[in-house]
Design a protein around this motif. Structure first.
Motif, PDB file in Angstrom:
ATOM      1  N   VAL A 253       1.388  -3.477   6.509  1.00 33.69           N
ATOM      2  CA  VAL A 253       1.734  -2.792   7.761  1.00 33.69           C
ATOM      3  C   VAL A 253       0.641  -3.036   8.805  1.00 33.69           C
ATOM      4  O   VAL A 253      -0.523  -3.191   8.460  1.00 33.69           O
ATOM      5  N   PRO A 254       1.038  -3.099  10.075  1.00 32.51           N
ATOM      6  CA  PRO A 254       0.046  -3.315  11.123  1.00 32.51           C
ATOM      7  C   PRO A 254      -0.846  -2.089  11.325  1.00 32.51           C
ATOM      8  O   PRO A 254      -0.590  -1.030  10.741  1.00 32.51           O
TER       9      PRO A 254
ATOM     10  N   GLY B 286       0.813  -1.567  -4.628  1.00 31.65           N
ATOM     11  CA  GLY B 286      -0.070  -2.675  -4.965  1.00 31.65           C
ATOM     12  C   GLY B 286      -1.499  -2.202  -5.049  1.00 31.65           C
ATOM     13  O   GLY B 286      -2.185  -2.075  -4.054  1.00 31.65           O
ATOM     14  N   ALA B 287      -1.945  -1.879  -6.239  1.00 33.71           N
ATOM     15  CA  ALA B 287      -3.280  -1.286  -6.350  1.00 33.71           C
ATOM     16  C   ALA B 287      -4.198  -2.023  -7.319  1.00 33.71           C
ATOM     17  O   ALA B 287      -5.400  -2.014  -7.150  1.00 33.71           O
ATOM     18  N   GLY B 288      -3.656  -2.660  -8.309  1.00 31.07           N
ATOM     19  CA  GLY B 288      -4.556  -3.302  -9.277  1.00 31.07           C
ATOM     20  C   GLY B 288      -3.823  -4.214 -10.233  1.00 31.07           C
ATOM     21  O   GLY B 288      -2.685  -4.595 -10.005  1.00 31.07           O
ATOM     22  N   GLN B 289      -4.510  -4.547 -11.319  1.00 27.85           N
ATOM     23  CA  GLN B 289      -3.989  -5.514 -12.274  1.00 27.85           C
ATOM     24  C   GLN B 289      -2.661  -5.072 -12.888  1.00 27.85           C
ATOM     25  O   GLN B 289      -1.764  -5.882 -13.080  1.00 27.85           O
TER      26      GLN B 289
ATOM     27  N   PRO C 298       0.814  -1.222   0.000  1.00 26.63           N
ATOM     28  CA  PRO C 298       0.000   0.000   0.000  1.00 26.63           C
ATOM     29  C   PRO C 298       0.845   1.268   0.000  1.00 26.63           C
ATOM     30  O   PRO C 298       2.020   1.229   0.393  1.00 26.63           O
ATOM     31  N   PRO C 299       0.261   2.391  -0.414  1.00 27.81           N
ATOM     32  CA  PRO C 299       0.980   3.669  -0.388  1.00 27.81           C
ATOM     33  C   PRO C 299       1.475   3.971   1.030  1.00 27.81           C
ATOM     34  O   PRO C 299       0.740   3.755   1.987  1.00 27.81           O
ATOM     35  N   GLY C 300       2.703   4.395   1.130  1.00 27.07           N
ATOM     36  CA  GLY C 300       3.235   4.805   2.431  1.00 27.07           C
ATOM     37  C   GLY C 300       3.561   3.674   3.387  1.00 27.07           C
ATOM     38  O   GLY C 300       3.837   3.910   4.559  1.00 27.07           O
TER      39      GLY C 300
END
Ligand SMILES: Nc1nc2c(ncn2[C@@H]2O[C@H](COP(=O)(O)OP(=O)(O)OP(=O)(O)O)[C@@H](O)[C@H]2O)c(=O)[nH]1
Ligand SMILES: [Mg+2]
Length: 317
Positions: free
Chosen positions: A169-170, A149-152, A55-57
């Motif tokens: 991330v937790p 990680g966002a899509g195809q 994920p972002p960040g």
């Protein structure tokens, strides 16, 4: 010898500026690839390609920064392709890469390239693949691709990699649900970054459960490691796991298999693009529209139309 030949030669002999120019050229003008790739292909295939997505960040760049240090300590040459996400949260991702991997920007044996997703959608996985090829031909031992990680498209991008790391991330509530199913399946190693934050154990448990539920495709059991992108030595376990995975790939023969699959995809892509480009040279878009109208009026069906087009289609190649 034309100037493009000179540029390619200069890149192969180790000129970093020429490497940058070649990557830009292939990114902006896909037709240049049919000239460049044949000249560099035989020099590629040596690098270990690592994909890192999350994920972002989530700390991808911070972790990559740590990995670069380990590889540099080994004396290995590193290339990084960081895909700048269009995400509104991280508008300044390219700046982020620069800050996070700051100390490596001055290292001559590290080449970091950011690529923008804006405007080049669709062709992005192709552009990434070509940048990886250029870095490989340039002589990089390790090539890391960082992507959100966002899509195809992101799944397609990391598919270029031999080893795929999925970062989570937790304390994101239902953390694992934020990892898209398709991305979960391609993970060879799972890293729980920001493991200093409360909830890391829970995150690990959730990933483990997801992995237990998913169908196992190989005899490699993806390890789940903790990382601390904010600590000097915070990714040592990940670094060791990447090595183990690489050894596994080589020993099991999966390395070769993966590469054949990758070449097959690329071959089909090139063929598809080529057919499509040539299609419009034997039949115009206006003609296709006219035929579509006939089909819509039920005067003919698509197969009948194609049958009639056959004499023209035979000239496609
Ligand atoms: N507490 C904590 N913070 C971290 C850790 N790793 C990274 N960070 C911080 O998280 C923020 C984002 O880190 P980046 O490395 O830029 O994350 P990224 O995933 O590359 O971000 P984008 O490329 O913009 O998606 C920064 O402020 C880092 O300092 C960690 O292990 N623990
Ligand atoms: Mg980043």
């Amino acid at each position: 010898m034309n100037s493009l030949d000179e540029l390619i030669e200069s890149m192969i002999s180790g000129n970093r500026r020429s490497l940058g120019k070649i990557i830009t050229l292939m990114e902006n003008d896909s037709s240049s690839c049919s000239y460049i790739i044949p000249k560099i292909h035989s020099k590629t295939g040596k690098a270990h390609i690592i994909g890192i997505t999350g994920p972002p960040g989530s700390g991808k760049s911070s972790v990559v920064d740590k990995l670069i240090s380990y590889y540099r300590n080994e004396g290995l040459k590193v290339g990084v392709v960081a895909i700048d996400p269009t995400s509104p949260f991280t508008g300044g991702a390219i700046l982020g890469d620069r800050i996070r991997m700051k100390k490596h920007y001055t290292d001559k044996e590290v080449f970091i390239r950011s690529m923008a997703t804006r405007g080049s959608l669709g062709g992005l996985s192709e552009a990434t693949g070509n940048a990886v090829k250029a870095l490989d031909a340039f002589g990089k031992d390790i090539i890391i691709i960082e992507t959100v990680g966002a899509g195809q498209i992101e799944v397609d991008i990391v598919k270029v990699a031999d080893t795929v790391i999925v970062i989570s991330v937790p304390s994101m509530g239902d953390s694992v649900q934020t990892i898209k199913a398709g991305i979960m399946e391609i993970g060879d190693i799972f890293a729980v970054n920001k493991a200093d934050i409360e909830g890391a154990e829970k995150c690990i448990m959730e990933i483990k459960m997801m992995l237990d539920l998913s169908e196992k495709k190989e005899d490699w059991v993806p390890p789940i490691v903790k990382t601390y992108g904010n600590l000097e030595d915070g990714a040592i376990e990940l670094y060791e796991s990447i090595k183990e995975h690489h050894n596994y790939l080589i020993k099991s023969g999966h390395h070769e298999k993966k590469r054949v699959i990758r070449e097959k995809t690329e071959l089909l892509n090139i063929l598809q693009n080529m057919f499509f480009k040539n299609l419009y040279s034997v039949i115009s878009e206006i003609e296709i529209e006219e035929l579509a109208r006939i089909i819509a009026k039920r005067e003919k069906d698509p197969y009948m139309v194609i049958q009639e087009l056959m004499p023209k289609l035979k000239n496609l190649m």
